[in-house]
Motif scaffolding. Structure first.
Motif, PDB file in Angstrom:
ATOM      1  N   MET A 377      -7.900  10.664   8.956  1.00 43.82           N
ATOM      2  CA  MET A 377      -8.420   9.340   9.658  1.00 43.82           C
ATOM      3  C   MET A 377      -7.545   8.687  10.443  1.00 43.82           C
ATOM      4  N   GLY A 378      -8.206   8.141  11.661  1.00 37.41           N
ATOM      5  CA  GLY A 378      -7.268   7.472  12.627  1.00 37.41           C
ATOM      6  C   GLY A 378      -8.040   6.596  13.495  1.00 37.41           C
ATOM      7  N   TYR A 379      -8.923   5.766  12.777  1.00 40.51           N
ATOM      8  CA  TYR A 379      -9.823   4.924  13.662  1.00 40.51           C
ATOM      9  C   TYR A 379      -9.221   3.645  14.372  1.00 40.51           C
ATOM     10  N   GLY A 380      -7.813   3.128  13.891  1.00 44.85           N
ATOM     11  CA  GLY A 380      -7.285   2.320  14.433  1.00 44.85           C
ATOM     12  C   GLY A 380      -5.589   2.590  14.133  1.00 44.85           C
ATOM     13  N   GLU A 381      -4.798   1.730  14.707  1.00 43.43           N
ATOM     14  CA  GLU A 381      -3.410   1.746  14.573  1.00 43.43           C
ATOM     15  C   GLU A 381      -3.131   1.695  13.091  1.00 43.43           C
ATOM     16  N   GLN A 382      -3.757   0.636  12.288  1.00 38.06           N
ATOM     17  CA  GLN A 382      -3.276   0.602  10.962  1.00 38.06           C
ATOM     18  C   GLN A 382      -3.820   1.688  10.221  1.00 38.06           C
ATOM     19  N   GLN A 383      -4.761   2.522  10.366  1.00 40.49           N
ATOM     20  CA  GLN A 383      -5.159   3.621   9.650  1.00 40.49           C
ATOM     21  C   GLN A 383      -4.195   4.910  10.187  1.00 40.49           C
ATOM     22  N   LEU A 384      -3.836   4.900  11.620  1.00 37.54           N
ATOM     23  CA  LEU A 384      -2.693   5.840  11.675  1.00 37.54           C
ATOM     24  C   LEU A 384      -1.420   5.751  11.090  1.00 37.54           C
ATOM     25  N   LYS A 385      -0.855   4.278  10.691  1.00 36.51           N
ATOM     26  CA  LYS A 385       0.233   4.295  10.120  1.00 36.51           C
ATOM     27  C   LYS A 385       0.077   4.462   8.329  1.00 36.51           C
ATOM     28  N   ASP A 386      -1.088   4.388   7.954  1.00 41.14           N
ATOM     29  CA  ASP A 386      -1.380   4.687   6.604  1.00 41.14           C
ATOM     30  C   ASP A 386      -1.268   6.272   6.578  1.00 41.14           C
ATOM     31  N   LEU A 387      -1.832   7.017   7.541  1.00 40.59           N
ATOM     32  CA  LEU A 387      -2.135   8.363   7.361  1.00 40.59           C
ATOM     33  C   LEU A 387      -0.544   8.944   7.377  1.00 40.59           C
ATOM     34  N   GLU A 388       0.200   8.341   8.469  1.00 47.02           N
ATOM     35  CA  GLU A 388       1.662   8.657   8.707  1.00 47.02           C
ATOM     36  C   GLU A 388       2.531   8.561   7.292  1.00 47.02           C
ATOM     37  N   GLU A 389       2.368   7.531   6.665  1.00 51.10           N
ATOM     38  CA  GLU A 389       2.894   6.991   5.316  1.00 51.10           C
ATOM     39  C   GLU A 389       2.416   8.011   4.226  1.00 51.10           C
ATOM     40  N   THR A 390       1.294   8.267   4.064  1.00 53.87           N
ATOM     41  CA  THR A 390       0.596   9.120   3.221  1.00 53.87           C
ATOM     42  C   THR A 390       1.324  10.557   3.235  1.00 53.87           C
ATOM     43  N   ILE A 391       1.026  11.021   4.389  1.00 58.82           N
ATOM     44  CA  ILE A 391       1.973  12.405   4.693  1.00 58.82           C
ATOM     45  C   ILE A 391       3.416  12.427   4.416  1.00 58.82           C
ATOM     46  N   ASN A 392       4.149  11.215   4.814  1.00 58.14           N
ATOM     47  CA  ASN A 392       5.357  11.576   4.666  1.00 58.14           C
ATOM     48  C   ASN A 392       6.084  11.281   3.398  1.00 58.14           C
ATOM     49  N   ALA A 393       5.085  10.612   2.295  1.00 58.50           N
ATOM     50  CA  ALA A 393       5.479  10.359   1.048  1.00 58.50           C
ATOM     51  C   ALA A 393       5.138  11.548   0.233  1.00 58.50           C
ATOM     52  N   ALA A 394       4.293  12.527   0.675  1.00 59.02           N
ATOM     53  CA  ALA A 394       3.854  13.625  -0.370  1.00 59.02           C
ATOM     54  C   ALA A 394       5.050  14.530  -0.455  1.00 59.02           C
ATOM     55  N   ASP A 395       5.354  15.066  -1.891  1.00 62.57           N
ATOM     56  CA  ASP A 395       6.056  15.818  -2.121  1.00 62.57           C
ATOM     57  C   ASP A 395       5.469  17.300  -1.951  1.00 62.57           C
ATOM     58  N   CYS A 396       5.701  18.013  -0.867  1.00 63.36           N
ATOM     59  CA  CYS A 396       5.599  19.233  -0.386  1.00 63.36           C
ATOM     60  C   CYS A 396       6.493  20.140   0.496  1.00 63.36           C
ATOM     61  N   ASP A 397       6.458  21.150   0.448  1.00 61.69           N
ATOM     62  CA  ASP A 397       7.270  22.111   1.469  1.00 61.69           C
ATOM     63  C   ASP A 397       7.077  22.185   2.851  1.00 61.69           C
ATOM     64  N   ALA A 398       5.714  21.843   3.259  1.00 65.50           N
ATOM     65  CA  ALA A 398       5.146  21.832   4.665  1.00 65.50           C
ATOM     66  C   ALA A 398       3.845  21.383   4.797  1.00 65.50           C
ATOM     67  N   VAL A 399       3.482  20.960   5.801  1.00 69.46           N
ATOM     68  CA  VAL A 399       2.112  20.231   6.196  1.00 69.46           C
ATOM     69  C   VAL A 399       1.310  21.263   7.249  1.00 69.46           C
ATOM     70  N   ILE A 400      -0.046  21.603   6.661  1.00 68.62           N
ATOM     71  CA  ILE A 400      -0.902  22.424   7.439  1.00 68.62           C
ATOM     72  C   ILE A 400      -1.747  21.426   8.338  1.00 68.62           C
ATOM     73  N   ILE A 401      -1.774  21.331   9.333  1.00 64.41           N
ATOM     74  CA  ILE A 401      -2.494  20.536  10.460  1.00 64.41           C
ATOM     75  C   ILE A 401      -3.804  21.530  10.641  1.00 64.41           C
ATOM     76  N   GLY A 402      -5.042  21.224   9.919  1.00 58.67           N
ATOM     77  CA  GLY A 402      -6.226  21.789  10.270  1.00 58.67           C
ATOM     78  C   GLY A 402      -7.075  21.010  11.284  1.00 58.67           C
ATOM     79  N   THR A 403      -6.551  20.014  11.910  1.00 57.93           N
ATOM     80  CA  THR A 403      -7.492  19.225  12.763  1.00 57.93           C
ATOM     81  C   THR A 403      -7.555  19.918  14.065  1.00 57.93           C
ATOM     82  N   PRO A 404      -8.503  19.853  15.019  1.00 64.19           N
ATOM     83  CA  PRO A 404      -8.510  20.343  16.534  1.00 64.19           C
ATOM     84  C   PRO A 404      -7.553  19.654  17.413  1.00 64.19           C
ATOM     85  N   MET A 405      -6.841  18.667  17.129  1.00 63.76           N
ATOM     86  CA  MET A 405      -5.914  18.203  17.863  1.00 63.76           C
ATOM     87  C   MET A 405      -4.221  18.156  17.304  1.00 63.76           C
TER      88      MET A 405
END
Length: 453
Positions: A377-405
């Motif tokens: 989700m990224g309809y605005g600047e705040q939502q982009l920041k929230d997405l970034e924070e969510t991804i970076n806080a996750a305890d994982c080895d890697a991130v799979i980007i399944g979006t077309p961009m």
């Protein structure tokens, strides 16, 4: 004659188009309001006077759809026009019941009132649900036409979530244009795969002006391709109508508005994702096509997946980021990233919900069916920041980007990530090349060959 008071019920897309084509210059009607849903932060704004025309010097207010019963009473509304897509029939008629119980008529505008005619041949690519594979189908059609030395201009279904006046007509030719137009993630997911391949894409708010610009594009135009959004039907009268269906959601093709309209009007019906769907589900979809549109050509296709760095998936604990609208109002419970994780043997798919913050946490609360996938989700600047924070806080080895961009281009990801790409590959005959050869011949689009020396 008294003008009828109208409310247009929408989500910043089809609603504006219906106004522009049917109501804007029609003095039999007075559009007193738009209502908005699905898209954050649209309500509370105005459809500006610069776009609304001479009958609306003050513009038209946009309210939340939740206020609809109150607005019908306060504004003495005669008729409410439903104008957004990818909605179940239960939900459509639920809105209809709200409108009728408040005293107003409930209306759905059809193609005769809203489709524009181009002076170029038009191919429309629509679908029965969000996330079926329209964009990959559009790309395949464009690539096939390019092989015939034809210049194709794509026009994308609207997503005008920013400054509506500035977004009246938008042309995207490079990735830099995405930044210039302040595109959201949702817009970039649709435009970036085109421009990365060198295709021209138009979008915006006023689709009459957009069509004129596309027909006269400085790089030339032989064919217009309508790249549909959600399961809406085309804004332009098609000479070849292609509709994509999804066997991961069998039966939805007869249960969602206006997806069934797109199916019933298709010249070509493509059952996509046959490589990852159950045979029984594929058969249900095929039977439904034959039931409501027996004259359509039925094709089958695979959604072929490639992975930039497969070593970052095999045996790893992965966080999967999928296309946002596909998961939310598209109601899908998997995407290309999920298929890649399963095929390449990911050790574990990490649940993002414990790490979700702000508007991302709100999204999970609103769409409880999503499960352990993260919608981009990224309809605005705040939502982009929230997405970034969510991804970076996750305890994982890697991130799979399944979006077309390329999500890593717009946010900073603090762990290894790999992109998934998906393309349409037809199975059997007929295929798109056969269908498009016939289209080219019918419209006399064969280029004259230069005489050899």
């Amino acid at each position: 004659m008294d003008r009828k008071n109208i409310i247009i019920i929408g989500a910043a897309g089809r609603d504006f188009h219906n106004f522009n084509t049917h109501y804007r210059d029609n003095d039999a009607y007075r559009v007193v309001a738009f209502t908005a849903t699905q898209i954050p932060d649209i309500d509370g704004r105005k459809y500006p006077s610069e776009l609304a025309g001479d009958l609306y010097p003050e513009g038209i207010p946009i309210y939340s759809q939740e206020q609809l019963p109150q607005l019908i009473q306060e504004l003495d509304v005669d008729e409410c026009v439903f104008a957004y897509s990818d909605v179940s029939y239960d939900d459509v008629m639920g809105v209809g019941a709200i409108v009728n119980s408040a005293g107003a008529n409930f209306t759905l505008l059809g193609s005769k009132s809203t489709m524009l005619k181009s002076n170029k041949p038009v191919i429309s690519v629509c679908a029965v649900r969000t996330g079926t594979g329209k964009s990959q189908t559009s790309r395949k059609i464009i690539e096939t036409l390019l092989e015939h030395d034809l210049k194709v201009v794509a026009i994308r279904h609207p997503m005008p979530y920013g400054d509506l006046v500035a977004q009246r007509v938008q042309r995207f030719a490079t990735v830099e244009d995405l930044k210039h137009h302040n595109c959201t993630i949702e817009e970039m997911e649709e435009y970036e795969p085109h421009v990365a391949r060198g295709n021209i894409v138009y979008a915006g708010v006023d689709y009459a002006d957009i069509l004129q610009a596309a027909e006269n594009d400085p790089d030339g135009c032989d064919v217009i391709l309508w790249d549909g959004g959600n399961n809406d039907f085309s804004f332009y009268e098609p000479d070849l109508a292609v509709t994509v269906l999804d066997p991961h959601r069998p039966g939805h093709e007869l249960k969602y508005y206006p997806g069934e309209v797109s199916l019933r009007t298709a010249d070509v019906a493509i059952i996509n994702k046959v490589d990852s769907a159950e045979a029984e589900a594929i058969q249900i979809v095929e039977n439904n096509i034959k039931k409501v549109n027996p004259d359509s050509v039925i094709m089958k296709a695979e959604s072929k997946i490639t992975v930039d760095h497969p070593e970052q998936i095999a045996g790893k604990r992965v966080l999967i980021v999928e296309d946002g609208p596909t998961l939310t109002h598209g109601e899908m419970k998997l995407g290309a990233g999920t298929v890649a994780a399963q095929r390449l043997g990911a050790k574990e798919i990490i649940d993002p919900r414990p790490y979700a913050v702000g508007t991302i946490a709100d999204t999970f609360r609103k769409y409880g069916h999503i499960g352990n996938l993260l919608p981009a989700m990224g309809y605005g600047e705040q939502q982009l920041k929230d997405l970034e924070e969510t991804i970076n806080a996750a305890d994982c080895d890697a991130v799979i980007i399944g979006t077309p961009m390329d999500l890593s281009r717009v946010i900073s990801i603090n762990k290894p990530c790999t992109r998934i790409h998906y393309d349409l590959e037809e199975v059997g005959s007929p295929d798109l090349n056969e269908i498009l050869k016939k289209f080219i011949q019918e419209h006399q689009l064969v280029k004259a060959q230069s005489p050899k020396a």
